[in-house]
Design a protein around this motif. Structure first.
Motif, PDB file in Angstrom:
ATOM      1  N   UNK A 141     -57.642 -12.944 -80.495  1.00  0.00           N
ATOM      2  CA  UNK A 141     -57.624 -12.429 -81.860  1.00  0.00           C
ATOM      3  C   UNK A 141     -56.247 -12.654 -82.461  1.00  0.00           C
ATOM      4  N   UNK A 142     -56.217 -13.028 -83.736  1.00  0.00           N
ATOM      5  CA  UNK A 142     -54.948 -13.211 -84.441  1.00  0.00           C
ATOM      6  C   UNK A 142     -54.900 -12.269 -85.633  1.00  0.00           C
ATOM      7  N   UNK A 143     -53.794 -11.575 -85.776  1.00  0.00           N
ATOM      8  CA  UNK A 143     -53.757 -10.514 -86.773  1.00  0.00           C
ATOM      9  C   UNK A 143     -52.342 -10.307 -87.291  1.00  0.00           C
ATOM     10  N   UNK A 144     -52.201  -9.364 -88.210  1.00  0.00           N
ATOM     11  CA  UNK A 144     -50.901  -8.919 -88.681  1.00  0.00           C
ATOM     12  C   UNK A 144     -50.804  -7.421 -88.488  1.00  0.00           C
ATOM     13  N   UNK A 145     -49.573  -6.922 -88.311  1.00  0.00           N
ATOM     14  CA  UNK A 145     -49.353  -5.491 -88.202  1.00  0.00           C
ATOM     15  C   UNK A 145     -48.841  -4.958 -89.539  1.00  0.00           C
ATOM     16  N   UNK A 146     -49.287  -3.781 -89.904  1.00  0.00           N
ATOM     17  CA  UNK A 146     -48.887  -3.177 -91.180  1.00  0.00           C
ATOM     18  C   UNK A 146     -48.622  -1.690 -90.979  1.00  0.00           C
ATOM     19  N   UNK A 147     -48.079  -1.058 -92.015  1.00  0.00           N
ATOM     20  CA  UNK A 147     -47.879   0.386 -92.036  1.00  0.00           C
ATOM     21  C   UNK A 147     -48.899   0.978 -93.002  1.00  0.00           C
ATOM     22  N   UNK A 148     -49.620   1.980 -92.541  1.00  0.00           N
ATOM     23  CA  UNK A 148     -50.571   2.699 -93.392  1.00  0.00           C
ATOM     24  C   UNK A 148     -49.923   3.985 -93.870  1.00  0.00           C
ATOM     25  N   UNK A 149     -49.932   4.199 -95.174  1.00  0.00           N
ATOM     26  CA  UNK A 149     -49.417   5.443 -95.754  1.00  0.00           C
ATOM     27  C   UNK A 149     -50.432   5.925 -96.797  1.00  0.00           C
ATOM     28  N   UNK A 150     -50.321   7.173 -97.219  1.00  0.00           N
ATOM     29  CA  UNK A 150     -51.215   7.686 -98.252  1.00  0.00           C
ATOM     30  C   UNK A 150     -50.914   6.991 -99.583  1.00  0.00           C
ATOM     31  N   UNK A 247     -45.059  -6.490 -81.529  1.00  0.00           N
ATOM     32  CA  UNK A 247     -45.569  -7.500 -80.600  1.00  0.00           C
ATOM     33  C   UNK A 247     -45.878  -8.759 -81.382  1.00  0.00           C
ATOM     34  N   UNK A 248     -46.196  -9.828 -80.675  1.00  0.00           N
ATOM     35  CA  UNK A 248     -46.683 -11.027 -81.348  1.00  0.00           C
ATOM     36  C   UNK A 248     -48.032 -10.700 -81.991  1.00  0.00           C
ATOM     37  N   UNK A 249     -48.378 -11.358 -83.090  1.00  0.00           N
ATOM     38  CA  UNK A 249     -49.594 -10.972 -83.826  1.00  0.00           C
ATOM     39  C   UNK A 249     -50.883 -11.508 -83.207  1.00  0.00           C
ATOM     40  N   UNK A 250     -51.037 -11.307 -81.925  1.00  0.00           N
ATOM     41  CA  UNK A 250     -52.260 -11.707 -81.229  1.00  0.00           C
ATOM     42  C   UNK A 250     -52.704 -10.559 -80.325  1.00  0.00           C
ATOM     43  N   UNK A 251     -53.970 -10.565 -79.984  1.00  0.00           N
ATOM     44  CA  UNK A 251     -54.431  -9.651 -78.933  1.00  0.00           C
ATOM     45  C   UNK A 251     -55.119 -10.442 -77.842  1.00  0.00           C
ATOM     46  N   UNK A 289     -65.367  -8.215 -89.069  1.00  0.00           N
ATOM     47  CA  UNK A 289     -64.305  -8.110 -90.068  1.00  0.00           C
ATOM     48  C   UNK A 289     -64.595  -8.863 -91.363  1.00  0.00           C
ATOM     49  N   UNK A 290     -65.721  -9.606 -91.396  1.00  0.00           N
ATOM     50  CA  UNK A 290     -66.088 -10.403 -92.578  1.00  0.00           C
ATOM     51  C   UNK A 290     -65.025 -11.423 -92.913  1.00  0.00           C
ATOM     52  N   UNK A 291     -64.258 -11.812 -91.895  1.00  0.00           N
ATOM     53  CA  UNK A 291     -63.205 -12.800 -92.065  1.00  0.00           C
ATOM     54  C   UNK A 291     -62.897 -13.406 -90.696  1.00  0.00           C
ATOM     55  N   UNK A 292     -62.381 -14.635 -90.708  1.00  0.00           N
ATOM     56  CA  UNK A 292     -62.100 -15.327 -89.457  1.00  0.00           C
ATOM     57  C   UNK A 292     -60.711 -14.974 -88.951  1.00  0.00           C
ATOM     58  N   UNK A 293     -60.667 -14.165 -87.892  1.00  0.00           N
ATOM     59  CA  UNK A 293     -59.404 -13.824 -87.243  1.00  0.00           C
ATOM     60  C   UNK A 293     -59.304 -14.478 -85.856  1.00  0.00           C
TER      61      UNK A 293
END
Length: 296
Positions: A141-150, A247-251, A289-293
């Protein structure tokens, strides 16, 4: 004289019967040989069948969260992106028989250490400490990490803004490790970390409600939660440098270094390549995810 004649007739009958039996045996043997079948070949076929039916048991451990990477549905069935990828892999590796078990997150590693589990499937990112103890497969899996806030949070715009803020994490995750390392480097104003085993959807709801200031999370997962549950959450993108803190943006799948470790790594990686090339992983990603990761 009559007795002698009767005995002679009986002898002829016995000889005739014996001769028929011998001929039948010869004919039966000839028929078997003509059909290409004999006793030895039958025994070989049975042995081959038994060998084919003897599969190597592989036990896969998962924490049953975070959804949609791993979860237990209303029918108590284990599902999720990681789970479907593992199933797709082993559909092409018939020499193995796979079973899944939901356990506590930290118990995955204990089970891999003892060879009770052979594979961990739980949206694992690359972690230097873990990499020394376990085998990482090729990425799934390839992804990005983000911060979730209100939605109304105006204090957090980057990783450096997390000092002094509150969050809720599961011990042992890459997010927890990244924040712990950050606190070591910023002892005067550390992140206030609460450890829990709360389901990630509830964790995000806690951020939405203001109980905690933020949550580090995979972008794909967060966007999926926002769409599915209508969460009022703002997504803060991270710089490449800040992503590297996590981490690197993979799982990946992780394997124990038991007796099967190296062979499993070889077989799984070869199959992951096939699944990427033929679009199977992209399809699984689309389903969740309705998208290609899929990893590129």
């Amino acid at each position: 004289m009559k007795k002698i004649i009767k005995l002679a007739a009986l002898a002829v009958t016995i000889i005739g019967l014996t001769g028929c039996g011998a001929n039948n045996d010869i004919e039966t043997k000839n028929e078997d040989t003509a059909s290409g079948y004999d006793t030895q070949s039958k025994e070989t076929d049975v042995a081959d069948t038994d060998t084919a039916q003897t599969k190597i048991p592989i036990k896969v451990a998962t924490g049953g969260m975070p959804k949609p990477f791993s979860y237990v549905d209303e029918n108590d069935e284990i599902k999720g992106y990681d789970i479907d990828v593992v199933r797709a892999i082993f559909e092409r590796l018939p020499q193995y028989e796979v079973s899944f078990e939901v356990t506590e997150f930290t118990s995955i590693f204990a089970g891999l250490d003892s060879d009770f589990y052979q594979i961990g499937a739980n949206n694992f990112a690359l972690n230097k400490e873990r990499q020394e103890k376990y085998i990482y497969t090729d990425p799934i899996f390839q992804n990005k990490y983000v911060i979730a806030v209100s939605e109304d949070n105006e204090d957090i715009h980057s990783f450096s803004d997390l000092s002094g803020k509150t969050t809720e994490v599961t011990a042992g995750t890459n997010y927890a490790t990244a924040l712990e390392n950050y606190n070591k480097s910023n002892p005067d104003q550390p992140v206030d970390i609460t450890y829990s085993e709360t389901d990630l959807v509830q964790v995000i709801r806690h951020v939405e409600e203001g109980r905690y200031d933020f949550q580090l999370i995979d972008k794909a997962m967060l966007e999926n939660y926002i769409d599915e549950f209508g969460l009022k959450i703002k997504v803060i993108e991270l710089t490449a440098e800040d992503e590297e803190r996590i981490a690197t943006p993979y799982s990946y799948l992780i394997l124990g270094k038991g007796s099967m470790g190296e062979q499993l790594e070889k077989d799984i990686n070869e199959t992951i390549t096939q699944l990427k090339e033929d679009g199977t992983i992209a399809k699984i990603s689309g389903d969740y995810f309705h998208e290609d990761y899929s990893p590129k």
